[in-house]
Design an enzyme around this catalytic site. Structure first.
Site, PDB file in Angstrom:
ATOM      1  N   HIS A  36       0.870  -1.184   0.000  1.00  0.00           N
ATOM      2  CA  HIS A  36       0.000   0.000   0.000  1.00  0.00           C
ATOM      3  C   HIS A  36       0.910   1.238   0.000  1.00  0.00           C
ATOM      4  O   HIS A  36       1.730   1.405   0.907  1.00  0.00           O
ATOM      5  CB  HIS A  36      -0.918   0.004   1.232  1.00  0.00           C
ATOM      6  CG  HIS A  36      -1.895  -1.131   1.211  1.00  0.00           C
ATOM      7  ND1 HIS A  36      -2.111  -1.946   2.299  1.00  0.00           N
ATOM      8  CD2 HIS A  36      -2.701  -1.584   0.223  1.00  0.00           C
ATOM      9  CE1 HIS A  36      -3.022  -2.853   1.977  1.00  0.00           C
ATOM     10  NE2 HIS A  36      -3.403  -2.656   0.728  1.00  0.00           N
ATOM     11  N   GLU A  90       1.730   3.707   3.056  1.00  0.00           N
ATOM     12  CA  GLU A  90       2.187   3.158   4.343  1.00  0.00           C
ATOM     13  C   GLU A  90       3.709   3.233   4.392  1.00  0.00           C
ATOM     14  O   GLU A  90       4.412   2.283   4.062  1.00  0.00           O
ATOM     15  CB  GLU A  90       1.658   1.730   4.489  1.00  0.00           C
ATOM     16  CG  GLU A  90       0.138   1.726   4.465  1.00  0.00           C
ATOM     17  CD  GLU A  90      -0.483   0.350   4.491  1.00  0.00           C
ATOM     18  OE1 GLU A  90      -1.729   0.271   4.533  1.00  0.00           O
ATOM     19  OE2 GLU A  90       0.259  -0.653   4.472  1.00  0.00           O
ATOM     20  N   HIS A 125       3.270  -3.504   6.886  1.00  0.00           N
ATOM     21  CA  HIS A 125       2.241  -2.489   6.600  1.00  0.00           C
ATOM     22  C   HIS A 125       2.102  -1.539   7.786  1.00  0.00           C
ATOM     23  O   HIS A 125       2.589  -1.815   8.887  1.00  0.00           O
ATOM     24  CB  HIS A 125       0.871  -3.165   6.417  1.00  0.00           C
ATOM     25  CG  HIS A 125       0.745  -3.967   5.171  1.00  0.00           C
ATOM     26  ND1 HIS A 125      -0.064  -3.600   4.135  1.00  0.00           N
ATOM     27  CD2 HIS A 125       1.331  -5.132   4.793  1.00  0.00           C
ATOM     28  CE1 HIS A 125       0.021  -4.498   3.166  1.00  0.00           C
ATOM     29  NE2 HIS A 125       0.865  -5.437   3.536  1.00  0.00           N
ATOM     30  N   GLU A 153       1.100  -5.382  10.692  1.00  0.00           N
ATOM     31  CA  GLU A 153       0.654  -3.991  10.829  1.00  0.00           C
ATOM     32  C   GLU A 153       1.465  -3.356  11.964  1.00  0.00           C
ATOM     33  O   GLU A 153       1.524  -3.885  13.071  1.00  0.00           O
ATOM     34  CB  GLU A 153      -0.841  -3.942  11.171  1.00  0.00           C
ATOM     35  CG  GLU A 153      -1.742  -4.604  10.137  1.00  0.00           C
ATOM     36  CD  GLU A 153      -1.963  -3.780   8.878  1.00  0.00           C
ATOM     37  OE1 GLU A 153      -1.541  -2.595   8.855  1.00  0.00           O
ATOM     38  OE2 GLU A 153      -2.553  -4.314   7.927  1.00  0.00           O
TER      39      GLU A 153
HETATM   40 ZN   LIG Z   1      -1.420  -2.014   4.195  1.00  0.00          ZN
END
Ligand SMILES: [Zn+2]
Length: 333
Positions: free
Chosen positions: A56, A59, A150, A215
């Site tokens: 992404h 990020e 992420h 994350e």
């Molecule tokens: Zn992500």
């Protein structure tokens, strides 16, 4: 000197023959945003590691971390004693500072390529090829790891957590891998209950790697990530690159493990959440709560100790608008 990340973002990818660092470690740029390091010939190594980020494009904290690791390797500050493939996932989106250009790339793995594929679909297919080749060239018998890093677009009551892809039918979730995550500062793990179109699921299934989507805090632009402490993750990854593969046998008592109880389906455009779509990840949900209404039908919380994760009422109908998770009191076998 300018970094591999800066050169990549500037569009200066030079795919050339492999060369050696002064330390003797081999380097090869495989593709835009994809670079591989291999130990000097004769150096014993036991693991093959893929470290990816920027799947992404907004990020940036993990992208900055990976940039630093690459620079440390190139400067000789970290000795290469494992095969390592670094990946900046969605370079086109990173340039724009956006989550994606056309569509969410982390829903585009494990599909059949098509001539009409757009930028993210083509990139996902290329990354699949690179990780397959990387692990195949490493051969059997070595530990294979993939950490896809992420930061969340949501707020979260728990800052750092990992998503553990559903293992193949004859395999189970590994306590040692969960304990390794804890060494990297990730003390919460969500066990996936279904197959998935994520990058980590792909490498878990197709490359037999111990793979995780991780994350690490909330998404911010480049240079604004001071609030995210990645020191434990950095130290852990530096260790792996230098051939230090810890083998903890027990999951520390403070590690929290969750499993998915149910998906929250969005069946139609009538779908309405009873909660704010920006509700923090891991927010507890009381039993009996009406969580959503869709075409006159209520979606009620029936699980005790339930929490919500990834609420998103804006997905297209047919996708999930969030997940209800509950504590997993033991690892399923
Ligand atoms: Zn992500």
């Amino acid at each position: 000197m300018t970094s591999f990340l800066h050169e990549t973002l500037a569009g200066n990818t030079a795919i050339a023959l492999p060369y050696c660092l002064p330390s003797g470690a081999g380097v090869q740029v495989m593709d835009e945003g994809v670079i591989r390091f291999e130990p000097q010939e004769g150096v014993k190594h036991t693991c093959d590691v893929v470290i990816s980020c920027g799947v992404h494009g907004n990020e940036t904290a993990p992208v900055e971390l990976v940039e630093q690791l690459i620079e440390q390797v190139c400067a000789g500050a970290i000795k290469v004693r494992a095969r390592v493939l670094f990946i900046f996932g969605n370079v086109a989106a990173l340039r724009l500072g956006q989550r994606f250009v056309e569509e969410d790339m982390n829903r585009l793995f494990s599909r059949t390529p098509d001539v009409e594929d757009g930028v993210e679909k083509r990139r996902a297919a290329m990354l699949e090829m690179h990780v397959m080749r990387f692990f195949q060239a490493g051969g059997e018998g070595r530990s294979r790891l993939h950490y896809d890093l992420h930061t969340a677009i949501h707020g979260s009551l728990i800052e750092k957590f990992a998503i553990y892809p559903l293992p193949k039918p004859n395999k189970s979730f590994s306590a040692m891998e969960i304990a390794r995550l804890s060494l990297a500062g990730v003390d919460t793990v969500l066990l996936q209950s279904t197959t998935s179109s994520t990058f980590s699921f792909f490498t878990s299934r197709q490359c037999d790697a111990a793979s995780f989507t991780i994350e690490l805090g909330s998404a911010r632009p480049f240079g604004q990530n001071k609030g995210i402490d990645l020191s434990k993750m950095a130290a852990y990854l530096q260790g792996l690159i230098q051939g230090v593969l810890p083998e903890p046998e027990l999951v520390p008592a403070h590690v929290q493990i969750f499993r998915v109880s149910r998906e929250i389906p969005k069946k139609s455009t009538d779908f309405k959440f009873a909660i704010d779509g920006k509700t923090d990840n891991f927010t507890p949900l009381p039993v009996g709560m009406v969580l959503a209404v869709d075409q006159g039908e209520s979606f009620v919380v029936t699980e005790s100790d339930a929490r919500i994760i990834f609420p998103n009422p804006d997905v297209p109908p047919g996708q999930r608008a969030g997940l209800i998770i509950v504590p997993a009191h033991h690892l399923p076998t």
